[in-house]
Motif scaffolding. Structure first.
Motif, PDB file in Angstrom:
ATOM      1  N   ARG A 420       0.421  -1.111  -0.048  1.00 15.19           N
ATOM      2  CA  ARG A 420      -0.457  -0.168  -0.366  1.00 15.19           C
ATOM      3  C   ARG A 420       1.108   1.164   0.111  1.00 15.19           C
ATOM      4  N   LYS A 424       1.207   4.234  -2.850  1.00 18.00           N
ATOM      5  CA  LYS A 424       0.874   5.276  -2.653  1.00 18.00           C
ATOM      6  C   LYS A 424       1.536   6.327  -3.125  1.00 18.00           C
ATOM      7  N   ALA A 425       3.031   5.729  -2.781  1.00 22.52           N
ATOM      8  CA  ALA A 425       4.412   7.285  -3.511  1.00 22.52           C
ATOM      9  C   ALA A 425       3.978   6.848  -4.983  1.00 22.52           C
ATOM     10  N   ALA A 426       3.166   5.683  -5.550  1.00 25.53           N
ATOM     11  CA  ALA A 426       2.917   6.212  -6.756  1.00 25.53           C
ATOM     12  C   ALA A 426       2.107   6.901  -7.174  1.00 25.53           C
ATOM     13  N   LYS A 427       1.671   7.243  -6.120  1.00 26.47           N
ATOM     14  CA  LYS A 427      -0.282   8.105  -6.413  1.00 26.47           C
ATOM     15  C   LYS A 427      -1.063   7.386  -6.678  1.00 26.47           C
ATOM     16  N   ASN A 428      -0.690   5.895  -6.798  1.00 23.21           N
ATOM     17  CA  ASN A 428      -1.959   5.078  -7.494  1.00 23.21           C
ATOM     18  C   ASN A 428      -2.702   5.186  -5.621  1.00 23.21           C
ATOM     19  N   PHE A 429      -3.548   5.805  -5.586  1.00 20.35           N
ATOM     20  CA  PHE A 429      -4.255   5.967  -4.614  1.00 20.35           C
ATOM     21  C   PHE A 429      -5.844   4.783  -4.813  1.00 20.35           C
ATOM     22  N   ALA A 432      -4.038   1.840  -3.040  1.00 24.65           N
ATOM     23  CA  ALA A 432      -3.885   1.635  -2.682  1.00 24.65           C
ATOM     24  C   ALA A 432      -5.153   1.968  -0.998  1.00 24.65           C
ATOM     25  N   ASP A 433      -6.016   2.817  -1.815  1.00 25.99           N
ATOM     26  CA  ASP A 433      -7.842   2.269  -0.874  1.00 25.99           C
ATOM     27  C   ASP A 433      -8.395   0.990  -1.300  1.00 25.99           C
TER      28      ASP A 433
END
Ligand SMILES: [Zn+2]
Length: 459
Positions: A420, A424-429, A432-433
């Motif tokens: 996760r 998030k670091a890859a801005k794939n929210f 992550a969610d």
């Protein structure tokens, strides 16, 4: 009633209503008690536990008889090997069986007759069969049943006597007039212990296995009753022979419905001692908690083959965690009586009324859990718990179940937290969610802080 049950006798789903209004009489062939119960026994007992629970939930009174065979070749042999009496062996094994099946939440039967307590009834039945010309005394001292004399032999297994005989590998006739004839009364042998011998009009001996069940079901439930059950492997010859004995003696149908549960396979192979894939209930419960094992067995339909494997047990535990997670989110409102008009309850009932359709009934529980997750409704959580109770699941403390499960998967949780963080670091929210939701569905709540992400079991 709207219940339909698959009847092995007709090979069709038939509408069920008890012969005596409001009261179901059910007999199930139980254990031959010389060793510990294995997972196949657990499956059989669980199948009929679900049946009796659902009949009761449908407002019926149930007299459930499950017998114990406490005299048999294997029992005599094992007692001799261990140097103890037959009674000491069977008392020990019955106590172990009661402990193991109670652990799985299997409710006890109403009556649990032991074969050795019904020998007079067996002798009277054999006398009746002899009087009707259906039994004969063989040259070796045994009394045998003459299958050729009984019209309808083979009706349960759906085979003619000639087909059945072709499938039998009986080389030695043992005093039998026909290879399919079976023993009603076994003449005593000198090496057998006195405990295994009864005096009778047919000489000293002991009963055959099949006559035990005919005598016990007749004595406890009467000549004709509603449901006769057992494992699929008992259809022939055991149940065929019970029909020949009881119907031959009484001239009345033995049971209206014949119900058989499917086999247990292990990693898609037949379970057997020689293959080394044979598990006792105790061995399984050393690895998995009782509710996971119960859930695993109950969510498969009772007539299907049940495939036992660690992967399936792990999957069952995760599925059960999802249900308990919903119950951990909101305290379930107490349910005095299930409102069967509720759409979820009605669908659950429709599934169970169609031959005890537990897979479909479980699917309704998962939908209901999804609604509880969304709405946090105490009423829906109460309904989820109450419907689970019809199947003997979800009655425990959600926190205790989730924490026990979570403790085992710490490494997996850490892995998900790392995945996760990477998302998030890859801005794939979205990803992550999704990971956060998956963990939540398994009872794991994530807490983000400046120091990083920690987790705890759902409150
Ligand atoms: Zn039986």
């Amino acid at each position: 009633m709207s219940l339909r049950i698959y009847n092995t006798l007709s090979r069709e789903l038939e509408n069920f209503s008890p012969l005596e209004p409001g009261h179901v009489r059910m007999y199930v062939c139980g254990m031959t008690i010389y060793d510990l119960c294995h997972i196949g026994h657990a499956r059989m007992m669980m199948a009929f536990d679900v049946v009796q629970r659902w009949l009761r939930a449908s407002g019926l009174r149930v007299t459930y008889v499950r017998n114990i065979t406490d005299i048999d070749d294997k029992i005599i042999k094992r007692a001799l090997e261990r140097g103890i009496t037959i009674r000491a062996l069977t008392d020990e094994m019955i106590a172990a069986m009661h402990t193991d099946i109670a652990a799985l939440g299997i409710e006890p039967p109403s009556i649990e007759p032991r074969a050795t307590e019904y020998v007079p009834q067996m002798l009277s039945l054999i006398g009746t069969l002899e009087g009707k010309g259906l039994a004969y005394r063989a040259s070796n001292g045994d009394v045998n049943y003459s299958v050729r004399k009984f019209d309808g032999y083979g009706k349960l297994s759906g085979k003619s006597i000639d087909e059945l005989r072709a499938g039998e590998r009986v080389a030695v006739l043992d005093g039998k007039e026909d290879p399919l004839d079976f023993v009603l009364w076994k003449a005593s042998k000198p090496e057998e212990p006195p405990e295994a011998k009864w005096d009778s009009p047919f000489g000293s001996g002991r009963p055959g296995w099949h006559i035990e069940c005919s005598a016990m079901c007749g004595a406890t439930l009467g000549e004709t009753f509603d449901i006769h059950g057992g494992g699929m492997d008992l259809q022939f010859p055991h149940h065929e022979n019970e029909i020949a004995q009881s119907e031959g003696a009484n001239g009345k149908p033995l049971a209206k419905f014949w119900v058989h549960n499917g086999f247990v396979r292990v990693d898609n192979e037949k379970m057997s001692k020689s293959l080394g894939n044979f598990f006792t209930i105790r061995e399984v419960l050393a690895k998995y908690d009782v509710e996971t094992v119960r859930f695993f067995i109950v969510r498969a339909h009772y007539r299907s083959a049940l495939n036992y494997s660690d992967a399936h047990l792990d999957d069952a535990r995760n599925a059960l965690k999802r249900l308990y997670t919903a119950l951990s989110l909101v305290a379930p409102a107490p349910v005095a009586a299930i409102d069967w008009a509720d759409p979820y309850a009605a669908r659950f009932k429709a599934a169970m009324d169609e031959d005890f359709g537990t897979p479909e009934a479980m699917a309704v529980l998962f939908e209901l859990a999804g609604e509880v997750n969304k709405t946090r409704s105490a009423e829906l959580a109460g309904l989820l718990k109450a419907l689970g109770g019809c199947l003997g699941v979800l009655q425990g403390d959600p926190q205790a179940f989730l924490q026990a499960g979570a403790g085992l998967d710490e490494a997996a949780i850490a892995e998900q937290i790392a995945a996760r963080a990477a998302a998030k670091a890859a801005k794939n929210f979205a990803e992550a969610d999704r990971i956060r939701q998956v963990l939540l569905s398994q009872g794991i709540v994530l807490k983000d802080s400046a120091a990083g992400t920690t987790w705890e079991a759902a409150q």
